[in-house]
Design a protein around this motif. Structure first.
Motif, PDB file in Angstrom:
ATOM      1  N   LYS A   8      39.975  34.676  41.491  1.00 65.63           N
ATOM      2  CA  LYS A   8      38.921  34.344  40.131  1.00 65.63           C
ATOM      3  C   LYS A   8      38.789  35.834  39.591  1.00 65.63           C
ATOM      4  O   LYS A   8      38.608  35.946  38.326  1.00 65.63           O
ATOM      5  N   GLU A   9      38.868  36.764  40.256  1.00 60.76           N
ATOM      6  CA  GLU A   9      38.473  38.245  39.712  1.00 60.76           C
ATOM      7  C   GLU A   9      39.701  38.650  38.930  1.00 60.76           C
ATOM      8  O   GLU A   9      39.455  39.109  37.784  1.00 60.76           O
ATOM      9  N   PHE A  12      39.431  36.497  35.722  1.00 62.15           N
ATOM     10  CA  PHE A  12      38.577  37.093  34.821  1.00 62.15           C
ATOM     11  C   PHE A  12      39.071  38.391  33.917  1.00 62.15           C
ATOM     12  O   PHE A  12      39.018  38.623  32.696  1.00 62.15           O
ATOM     13  N   GLN A  13      39.456  39.267  34.873  1.00 64.56           N
ATOM     14  CA  GLN A  13      40.126  40.553  34.375  1.00 64.56           C
ATOM     15  C   GLN A  13      41.224  40.354  33.141  1.00 64.56           C
ATOM     16  O   GLN A  13      41.211  41.022  32.022  1.00 64.56           O
TER      17      GLN A  13
END
Length: 92
Positions: A8-9, A12-13
């Motif tokens: 998920k990180e 997002f990025q």
């Protein structure tokens, strides 16, 4: 659809980086409106973004609209799944 997901990180990025390429509204000299708000306004908006403020007593037709929208959304989602998984039947 991909068989494997990404963290998920990372998702997002990637999305955040793409949005940064859309431009900075504060630098838009062609606009005569401001896009800046006090940080407290941003906090209030984010705290209430998932609330439904329609007064159902004042506007009773909104209840009917919500029900029909939910029905159509469900049919649309079913059609997508049928298409994606190549269901032999087209009835839903």
């Amino acid at each position: 659809m991909p068989e494997n997901s990404i963290p998920k990180e990372a998702a997002f990025q990637i999305i955040n980086d793409e949005l940064m390429l859309d431009g900075n509204p504060r630098l838009n000299l062609a606009s005569f409106v401001t896009t800046w708000m006090e940080p407290e306004c941003d906090k209030l908006i984010m705290a209430s973004i998932n609330k439904n403020y329609v007064d159902m007593d004042e506007y009773p037709v909104t209840t009917e609209l919500q029900a029909s929208h939910q029905y159509l959304h469900t049919r649309y989602a079913a059609a997508i799944f049928i298409y994606l998984f190549s269901s032999p039947t087209q009835r839903f």
